[in-house]
Design a protein around this motif. Sequence first.
Motif, PDB file in Angstrom:
ATOM      1  N   ASP A   1       6.265   6.040   1.481  1.00 46.01           N
ATOM      2  CA  ASP A   1       6.900   4.792   1.040  1.00 46.01           C
ATOM      3  C   ASP A   1       5.833   3.720   0.873  1.00 46.01           C
ATOM      4  N   VAL A   2       6.193   2.666   0.155  1.00 48.48           N
ATOM      5  CA  VAL A   2       5.263   1.539   0.012  1.00 48.48           C
ATOM      6  C   VAL A   2       5.464   0.589   1.200  1.00 48.48           C
ATOM      7  N   ARG A   3       4.354   0.173   1.819  1.00 48.11           N
ATOM      8  CA  ARG A   3       4.448  -0.760   2.948  1.00 48.11           C
ATOM      9  C   ARG A   3       3.573  -1.984   2.704  1.00 48.11           C
ATOM     10  N   GLN A   4       3.909  -3.078   3.356  1.00 48.15           N
ATOM     11  CA  GLN A   4       3.078  -4.277   3.223  1.00 48.15           C
ATOM     12  C   GLN A   4       1.963  -4.246   4.263  1.00 48.15           C
ATOM     13  N   PHE A   5       0.816  -4.758   3.880  1.00 50.03           N
ATOM     14  CA  PHE A   5      -0.361  -4.707   4.748  1.00 50.03           C
ATOM     15  C   PHE A   5      -1.033  -6.070   4.701  1.00 50.03           C
ATOM     16  N   ASN A   6      -1.126  -6.750   5.867  1.00 52.18           N
ATOM     17  CA  ASN A   6      -1.753  -8.078   5.870  1.00 52.18           C
ATOM     18  C   ASN A   6      -3.270  -7.941   5.827  1.00 52.18           C
ATOM     19  N   LEU A   7      -3.896  -8.726   4.963  1.00 48.24           N
ATOM     20  CA  LEU A   7      -5.328  -8.547   4.705  1.00 48.24           C
ATOM     21  C   LEU A   7      -6.235  -9.341   5.638  1.00 48.24           C
ATOM     22  N   MET A   8      -5.632 -10.138   6.541  1.00 50.07           N
ATOM     23  CA  MET A   8      -6.503 -10.967   7.397  1.00 50.07           C
ATOM     24  C   MET A   8      -7.023 -10.189   8.606  1.00 50.07           C
ATOM     25  N   PHE A   9      -8.285 -10.437   8.938  1.00 50.20           N
ATOM     26  CA  PHE A   9      -8.872  -9.883  10.164  1.00 50.20           C
ATOM     27  C   PHE A   9      -8.549 -10.851  11.301  1.00 50.20           C
TER      28      PHE A   9
ATOM     29  N   GLU B   1      -9.525  -5.292   2.737  1.00 47.40           N
ATOM     30  CA  GLU B   1      -9.067  -4.703   1.473  1.00 47.40           C
ATOM     31  C   GLU B   1      -8.699  -3.236   1.652  1.00 47.40           C
ATOM     32  N   ILE B   2      -7.612  -2.837   1.005  1.00 46.38           N
ATOM     33  CA  ILE B   2      -7.173  -1.438   1.107  1.00 46.38           C
ATOM     34  C   ILE B   2      -8.035  -0.545   0.212  1.00 46.38           C
ATOM     35  N   VAL B   3      -8.221  -1.009  -1.016  1.00 46.47           N
ATOM     36  CA  VAL B   3      -9.034  -0.211  -1.936  1.00 46.47           C
ATOM     37  C   VAL B   3     -10.470  -0.683  -1.796  1.00 46.47           C
ATOM     38  N   ALA B   4     -11.308   0.181  -1.243  1.00 46.64           N
ATOM     39  CA  ALA B   4     -12.669  -0.277  -0.967  1.00 46.64           C
ATOM     40  C   ALA B   4     -13.677   0.709  -1.532  1.00 46.64           C
ATOM     41  N   ARG B   5     -13.494   1.057  -2.795  1.00 53.24           N
ATOM     42  CA  ARG B   5     -14.420   2.023  -3.380  1.00 53.24           C
ATOM     43  C   ARG B   5     -15.098   1.431  -4.606  1.00 53.24           C
TER      44      ARG B   5
ATOM     45  N   MET C   1       0.834  -1.208   0.000  1.00 63.23           N
ATOM     46  CA  MET C   1       0.000   0.000   0.000  1.00 63.23           C
ATOM     47  C   MET C   1       0.868   1.258   0.000  1.00 63.23           C
ATOM     48  N   ILE C   2       0.253   2.312  -0.476  1.00 60.63           N
ATOM     49  CA  ILE C   2       0.959   3.601  -0.527  1.00 60.63           C
ATOM     50  C   ILE C   2      -0.080   4.691  -0.244  1.00 60.63           C
ATOM     51  N   ASP C   3       0.345   5.740   0.467  1.00 62.37           N
ATOM     52  CA  ASP C   3      -0.590   6.834   0.768  1.00 62.37           C
ATOM     53  C   ASP C   3      -0.165   8.094   0.028  1.00 62.37           C
ATOM     54  N   ASN C   4      -1.148   8.875  -0.369  1.00 60.02           N
ATOM     55  CA  ASN C   4      -0.831  10.199  -0.904  1.00 60.02           C
ATOM     56  C   ASN C   4      -0.918  11.177   0.257  1.00 60.02           C
ATOM     57  N   LYS C   5       0.184  11.906   0.471  1.00 58.14           N
ATOM     58  CA  LYS C   5       0.260  12.751   1.675  1.00 58.14           C
ATOM     59  C   LYS C   5      -0.688  13.947   1.608  1.00 58.14           C
ATOM     60  N   ASP C   6      -1.072  14.352   0.407  1.00 60.93           N
ATOM     61  CA  ASP C   6      -1.962  15.512   0.287  1.00 60.93           C
ATOM     62  C   ASP C   6      -3.431  15.126   0.457  1.00 60.93           C
ATOM     63  N   SER C   7      -3.861  14.086  -0.255  1.00 54.75           N
ATOM     64  CA  SER C   7      -5.284  13.717  -0.159  1.00 54.75           C
ATOM     65  C   SER C   7      -5.529  12.799   1.039  1.00 54.75           C
ATOM     66  N   LYS C   8      -4.436  12.231   1.607  1.00 46.88           N
ATOM     67  CA  LYS C   8      -4.521  11.267   2.713  1.00 46.88           C
ATOM     68  C   LYS C   8      -5.244   9.978   2.273  1.00 46.88           C
ATOM     69  N   LYS C   9      -5.301   9.756   0.967  1.00 47.85           N
ATOM     70  CA  LYS C   9      -5.965   8.541   0.469  1.00 47.85           C
ATOM     71  C   LYS C   9      -4.941   7.424   0.364  1.00 47.85           C
ATOM     72  N   ARG C  10      -5.424   6.226   0.628  1.00 48.99           N
ATOM     73  CA  ARG C  10      -4.542   5.050   0.572  1.00 48.99           C
ATOM     74  C   ARG C  10      -4.847   4.250  -0.688  1.00 48.99           C
ATOM     75  N   TYR C  11      -3.820   3.767  -1.327  1.00 48.21           N
ATOM     76  CA  TYR C  11      -3.995   2.984  -2.558  1.00 48.21           C
ATOM     77  C   TYR C  11      -3.187   1.699  -2.484  1.00 48.21           C
ATOM     78  N   ARG C  12      -3.596   0.745  -3.328  1.00 54.60           N
ATOM     79  CA  ARG C  12      -2.750  -0.421  -3.519  1.00 54.60           C
ATOM     80  C   ARG C  12      -1.733  -0.022  -4.569  1.00 54.60           C
ATOM     81  N   ALA C  13      -0.462  -0.117  -4.195  1.00 54.14           N
ATOM     82  CA  ALA C  13       0.589   0.369  -5.085  1.00 54.14           C
ATOM     83  C   ALA C  13       0.556  -0.372  -6.424  1.00 54.14           C
TER      84      ALA C  13
END
Length: 513
Positions: free
Chosen positions: A196-204, A257-261, A95-107
């Motif tokens: 930076d790009v970071r890893q994000f585990n998808l399990m609850f 899921e990171i992208v949930a739109r 995942m990666i975040d945009n510092k201006d919009s504060k939105k998170r995306y899957r890189a």
Amino acid sequence: MNNFKTMNQEEFFKKITAHAKEYGFIFPSSDIYDGLAAVYDYGQNGVELKKNIREYWWKAMVQMHENIVGLDAAIFMHPTVWKASGHVDAFNDPMIDNKDSKKRYRADVLVEDYMAKIEEKINKEVEKAKKRFGDAFNEEQFVTTNARVLEWKKEIETISHRLYGAMEKNDLADIKKLIEDLGIVCPISGTRNWTDVRQFNLMFATQIGSLAEGANTVYLRPETAQGIFVNYLNVQKTGRMKIPFGIAQTGKAFRNEIVARQFIFRMREFEQMEMQFFVRPGTEIEWFKKWKEERLKWHLSLGIPAENYRFHDHEKLAHYANAATDIEFNFPFGFKELEGVHSRTDYDLSRHAEFSGKKLQYFDPETNESYTPYVIETSIGLDRMFLAMFSYAYTEEKLEDGSERVVMKLPPILAPYKVAILPLVKKDGLPEKAREIMDNLQYDFMCQYEEKDSIGKRYRRQDAIGTPLCVTVDNQTLEDNTVTVRDRDTMEQIRVNVDELHEIIRKKISPKR
Ligand code: ATP
């Protein structure tokens, strides 16, 4: 024809979400509290459509195959299952975040979207050339010789090579660098101000047992497949199953899921329909090909034109797979994965054998040897299939008299209601007669009775939920026992005897084989 095809993703989701809500197909979860991101509830019509898809799958996979049986494993599983399967260590998205919009995306998705835009340019160029050359146009020749198209293809290849190479090596810095090199901007802020790009585990994760008893972390299963693998021996032995055989299961899965739109395309709680097919080692590629074709046939049996489906064979394979393909569907926002068919080797059973210390093998009486079976998996998201059907079906039509209608051209076998029974007026004994007809059909088909509003309005309401047939009861019915049957798609009406209705409905909903 479906008139969404020119819409962008956002417009499409707005329209479809509104229709799904207005007609009781899908509501946001906890709607009165303004919803919960990427979680949805199925309403009175949605639950029927969803159940019909599930049943259609189950029939094709279990009822129609003597060597495939069902299973309903629990959502909670022993925590070691997810260590063995690799999910604890590797079920991550970058995942990666945009510092201006504060939105998170899957890189990786940002880069894939960039590649899709180049693909779009190629398609446009092909369309232009098609128009220019008319009948003489040879698409195959054009895409293999046109300098511009070749350049774009090369560009996609280079980007894809770098992206998947970096993903494989877990080189997160290079994924970020790739995003920077391509000049990808945040769709919201329009800036390139990325973290930076970071890893994000998808399990609850959650806790089982009270803390005092010594709590243990358990996970909400992120796929139904592992429930099948850990029951391989139970089913094989108690069902006296002989290889090749399969185990099928439908049920909930959970991914943070990171992208949930994307409405029900990507949910945090969703349902899968999976089948694991156990085969003799060395025969797996043959079975993989067979299941690939079988599953496409299943889709086509619903009567949706073949051009809406395509295979996307994986070039980069997961470490446990030796062949994989996606069945992609032409969603209004482009071809996207609907189902996966994977040849998973003996990876899962071997890992569970290793972690559990149990022997998960098969003694083959034909060859007199024991081995760990290889596995072919077919895995489809029920909700994603719902969206495919729903978006394909949604049609806005202008009628000859200048009026408009929205009609859901759902495959009849999947439609929530198969038939609506409508007395023309609410008097003269017509409601009673309509009820009598309904009583006769209800046992075999989902029927809806409606007497409120003009007949025209009632037809529109049935169109909007996709009911394939409307039966109208009028004064003549009382005289000669005939009714009119109106077809949803053609709007044509025929007059038939009430006794013929059963057969007419049955024919209408039978799938293409
Ligand atoms: P994607 O690449 O779209 O995230 P995936 O490759 O991770 O999907 P699989 O793990 O192969 O998906 O899952 C099998 C099927 O389950 C997919 O083809 C899809 O139909 C469905 N699916 C996966 N994730 C979701 C989700 N978050 N919401 C709805 N359906 C999903």
